[in-house]
Design a protein around this motif. Structure first.
Motif, mmCIF file in Angstrom:
data_model
loop_
_atom_site.group_PDB
_atom_site.id
_atom_site.type_symbol
_atom_site.label_atom_id
_atom_site.label_comp_id
_atom_site.label_asym_id
_atom_site.label_seq_id
_atom_site.Cartn_x
_atom_site.Cartn_y
_atom_site.Cartn_z
ATOM 1 N N ARG A 133 0.843 -1.194 0.000
ATOM 2 C CA ARG A 133 0.000 0.000 0.000
ATOM 3 C C ARG A 133 0.878 1.245 0.000
ATOM 4 N NH1 ARG A 133 -0.408 2.128 5.217
ATOM 5 N NH2 ARG A 133 0.337 0.737 6.866
ATOM 6 N N VAL A 134 0.269 2.349 -0.373
ATOM 7 C CA VAL A 134 0.955 3.636 -0.370
ATOM 8 C C VAL A 134 0.847 4.234 1.026
ATOM 9 C CG1 VAL A 134 1.027 5.964 -1.353
ATOM 10 C CG2 VAL A 134 0.449 3.997 -2.805
ATOM 11 N N THR A 135 1.962 4.627 1.592
ATOM 12 C CA THR A 135 1.967 5.267 2.916
ATOM 13 C C THR A 135 2.194 6.772 2.830
ATOM 14 O OG1 THR A 135 4.337 4.806 3.139
ATOM 15 C CG2 THR A 135 2.817 3.177 4.046
ATOM 16 N N ASN A 136 2.785 7.226 1.714
ATOM 17 C CA ASN A 136 3.082 8.643 1.555
ATOM 18 C C ASN A 136 2.896 9.018 0.091
ATOM 19 O OD1 ASN A 136 4.271 11.217 1.314
ATOM 20 N ND2 ASN A 136 5.748 10.795 2.934
ATOM 21 N N PRO A 137 1.704 9.485 -0.290
ATOM 22 C CA PRO A 137 1.444 9.773 -1.707
ATOM 23 C C PRO A 137 2.338 10.875 -2.273
ATOM 24 C CG PRO A 137 -0.346 10.585 -0.320
ATOM 25 C CD PRO A 137 0.520 9.737 0.548
ATOM 26 N N GLU A 138 2.689 11.839 -1.445
ATOM 27 C CA GLU A 138 3.576 12.909 -1.917
ATOM 28 C C GLU A 138 4.948 12.357 -2.292
ATOM 29 O OE1 GLU A 138 1.918 12.961 0.909
ATOM 30 O OE2 GLU A 138 0.613 14.730 0.952
ATOM 31 N N ALA A 139 5.495 11.468 -1.441
ATOM 32 C CA ALA A 139 6.800 10.869 -1.735
ATOM 33 C C ALA A 139 6.740 10.011 -2.984
ATOM 34 C CB ALA A 139 7.273 10.034 -0.541
ATOM 35 N N LEU A 140 5.628 9.307 -3.194
ATOM 36 C CA LEU A 140 5.478 8.465 -4.384
ATOM 37 C C LEU A 140 5.540 9.308 -5.655
ATOM 38 C CD1 LEU A 140 4.855 5.691 -5.647
ATOM 39 C CD2 LEU A 140 2.425 6.208 -5.369
ATOM 40 N N THR A 196 10.266 -13.004 6.316
ATOM 41 C CA THR A 196 10.580 -11.915 7.254
ATOM 42 C C THR A 196 11.788 -11.122 6.773
ATOM 43 O OG1 THR A 196 9.694 -13.188 9.117
ATOM 44 C CG2 THR A 196 11.198 -11.369 9.636
ATOM 45 N N GLU A 197 12.815 -11.830 6.326
ATOM 46 C CA GLU A 197 14.024 -11.171 5.839
ATOM 47 C C GLU A 197 13.736 -10.341 4.592
ATOM 48 O OE1 GLU A 197 18.213 -10.327 5.741
ATOM 49 O OE2 GLU A 197 16.971 -11.267 7.283
ATOM 50 N N VAL A 198 12.964 -10.895 3.664
ATOM 51 C CA VAL A 198 12.671 -10.203 2.411
ATOM 52 C C VAL A 198 11.816 -8.963 2.665
ATOM 53 C CG1 VAL A 198 11.434 -10.377 0.224
ATOM 54 C CG2 VAL A 198 12.934 -12.232 0.957
ATOM 55 N N ILE A 199 10.785 -9.088 3.506
ATOM 56 C CA ILE A 199 9.919 -7.946 3.798
ATOM 57 C C ILE A 199 10.710 -6.827 4.467
ATOM 58 C CG2 ILE A 199 7.995 -7.151 5.228
ATOM 59 C CD1 ILE A 199 6.605 -9.789 4.667
ATOM 60 N N GLY A 200 11.585 -7.200 5.409
ATOM 61 C CA GLY A 200 12.404 -6.187 6.075
ATOM 62 C C GLY A 200 13.312 -5.453 5.104
ATOM 63 N N ALA A 201 13.942 -6.205 4.199
ATOM 64 C CA ALA A 201 14.834 -5.587 3.220
ATOM 65 C C ALA A 201 14.054 -4.712 2.239
ATOM 66 C CB ALA A 201 15.597 -6.673 2.467
ATOM 67 N N LEU A 202 12.860 -5.159 1.841
ATOM 68 C CA LEU A 202 12.051 -4.377 0.917
ATOM 69 C C LEU A 202 11.570 -3.081 1.546
ATOM 70 C CD1 LEU A 202 9.949 -7.142 -0.843
ATOM 71 C CD2 LEU A 202 11.335 -5.426 -1.998
ATOM 72 N N ASP A 203 11.161 -3.149 2.809
ATOM 73 C CA ASP A 203 10.688 -1.939 3.493
ATOM 74 C C ASP A 203 11.756 -0.859 3.483
ATOM 75 O OD1 ASP A 203 8.156 -2.773 4.012
ATOM 76 O OD2 ASP A 203 8.540 -3.439 6.047
ATOM 77 N N ALA A 207 10.661 2.418 1.155
ATOM 78 C CA ALA A 207 10.091 3.436 2.052
ATOM 79 C C ALA A 207 10.265 4.839 1.486
ATOM 80 C CB ALA A 207 10.729 3.332 3.436
ATOM 81 N N SER A 208 11.396 5.101 0.832
ATOM 82 C CA SER A 208 11.638 6.444 0.292
ATOM 83 C C SER A 208 10.688 6.778 -0.852
ATOM 84 C CB SER A 208 13.087 6.571 -0.184
ATOM 85 O OG SER A 208 13.353 5.655 -1.233
ATOM 86 N N TYR A 209 10.021 5.773 -1.410
ATOM 87 C CA TYR A 209 9.047 5.995 -2.473
ATOM 88 C C TYR A 209 7.620 6.055 -1.930
ATOM 89 C CZ TYR A 209 12.988 4.747 -5.444
ATOM 90 O OH TYR A 209 14.215 4.706 -6.049
ATOM 91 N N GLY A 210 7.480 6.076 -0.618
ATOM 92 C CA GLY A 210 6.160 6.160 -0.021
ATOM 93 C C GLY A 210 5.364 4.885 -0.111
ATOM 94 N N LEU A 211 6.038 3.738 -0.187
ATOM 95 C CA LEU A 211 5.378 2.439 -0.327
ATOM 96 C C LEU A 211 5.780 1.503 0.810
ATOM 97 C CD1 LEU A 211 6.054 2.056 -4.154
ATOM 98 C CD2 LEU A 211 3.791 2.370 -3.136
ATOM 99 N N LYS A 212 4.935 0.516 1.060
ATOM 100 C CA LYS A 212 5.228 -0.467 2.103
ATOM 101 C C LYS A 212 4.695 -1.832 1.694
ATOM 102 C CE LYS A 212 4.398 -1.618 6.976
ATOM 103 N NZ LYS A 212 5.822 -1.910 7.225
ATOM 104 N N ILE A 213 5.532 -2.877 1.854
ATOM 105 C CA ILE A 213 5.077 -4.254 1.667
ATOM 106 C C ILE A 213 4.331 -4.667 2.930
ATOM 107 C CG2 ILE A 213 5.792 -6.654 1.350
ATOM 108 C CD1 ILE A 213 6.252 -5.041 -1.109
#
Length: 356
Positions: A133-140, A196-203, A207-213
């Motif tokens: 999901r998008v967490t920060n639309p401005e950053a996206l 768990t490892e993959v989600i942590g690395a992806l976050d 994150a700088s693009y305003g997105l979150k797994i």
């Protein structure tokens, strides 16, 4: 539609909203950068509208129906076009969906991953689903869509690429770091740890693009069925030889298989049956893996005390003399362990040592 067509009696009647066919997009961009004053902007309950100009976000509007007028929406004053006496706003309007996107599928090759238990390189694949999901639309908008790194409709495919790229890196690292047998990983024994490892690395990456797994599902690391069968056989053979013959027997077995595998591989063009799609454990790959697997056997067995080649033979001869007779003419003994050898034997039946 011309500018004058938007006005009737000096009031803009244009309605701006995301069309139905674009409801599944993470981001939808209104196609016209000129928006008439007093136009009606409709923002759905699960989205926000982001006004973007000259590389920066000017303002954001939440769900509802908005009359675009700088009197009640102050930030619009920065977007007025002086050439039209303030009758138009010059801006890019992005509609960003804020709800969770589920069922995003991904899949592809991880590449050649070395099985820590045997040292065999195996072509490994992965597939599954994830939600985000998008967490920060401005950053996206500022960091991804507005800068042209991805078109508005390409956000979801871009996310798939990031997931697969991260998995390629992390799975190989986890196997080496934790020494997980590849067959255990493909059986699902470590699925939770890998996720768990993959989600942590992806976050960290997105994150700088305003997105979150949010989560991953149906996550499967797989190898070719032929490779899996060969790995199982290799594990079984190694365990048996370790029990009955020790390191020497396994060494001879591995060397023989390596030569046989290399010959078969070259005869089939280096790829075994099926060309590039065949398992890497066929042909020369199997020989290399078996040779490397000797390391596993060596680590599990204590090193034998050094001995000279003459010692076992002398001991065998002494034992024969003590029994009341001399060794028979032409009798052969293993120079490694001293056991008697059949006349035509090339390998010692007791320790597996190749004879000169």
């Amino acid at each position: 539609m011309g500018v004058m067509d938007w006005f009737k009696g000096g009031v803009g009647e244009l309605v701006i909203a995301r069309p139905d066919e674009a409801k599944g997009h993470v981001v939808w961009k209104h196609p016209d950068p000129t928006v008439p004053k007093f136009a009606q902007l409709t923002v759905m309950a699960d989205e926000v509208a982001v006004f973007f100009r000259d590389g920066r976000v000017v303002g954001t509007l939440g769900p509802g129906r908005h009359t675009l007028d700088s009197t009640n929406i102050p930030f619009l004053g920065q977007l007025l076009d002086k050439l039209t006496d303030g009758r138009l706003f010059i801006t890019e309007v992005f509609f960003v969906t804020m709800r969770e996107f589920t069922g995003a599928k991904f899949g592809g090759p991880i590449g050649n991953v070395e099985d820590p238990k045997s040292g065999v390189p195996v072509q490994t694949m992965v597939h599954g689903e994830f939600s985000f999901r998008v967490t920060n639309p401005e950053a996206l908008i500022v960091n991804l869509v507005g800068t042209g790194r991805a078109q508005s409709f390409e956000v979801q495919p871009w996310m798939r690429e990031q997931v697969l790229k991260t998995i390629r890196d992390r799975v190989a690292q986890l196997l080496v770091k934790n020494k997980w047998p590849l067959l255990d990983v493909t059986s699902g024994a470590y699925t939770e740890e890998v996720e768990t490892e993959v989600i942590g690395a992806l976050d960290t990456h997105v994150a700088s693009y305003g997105l979150k797994i949010v989560r991953m599902g149906n996550f499967v690391v797989a190898i070719d069925e032929t490779d899996a069968a060969n790995l199982k056989k290799l594990y079984t053979d190694a365990a048996y030889l370790r029990t009955v013959g020790g390191v020497g027997a396994f060494r001879e077995f591995a060397a023989g298989k390596a030569m046989l595998g290399a010959g078969e591989g070259m005869a089939k063009g280096g790829g075994g049956e099926g060309g590039g799609n065949a398992g890497l454990l066929g042909g020369a790959g199997l020989g290399v893996g078996l040779g490397l697997a000797q390391q596993m056997m060596s680590q599990q067995s204590a090193p034998a005390a050094p001995r000279t080649p003459e010692a076992p033979v002398a001991a065998a001869a002494a034992a024969a003399g003590a029994a009341g007779g001399a060794p028979a003419a032409g009798a052969r003994f293993c120079f490694q362990c001293g056991a008697g050898l059949p006349s035509a034997a090339n390998f010692c039946p007791a320790c597996g040592q190749k004879q000169a």
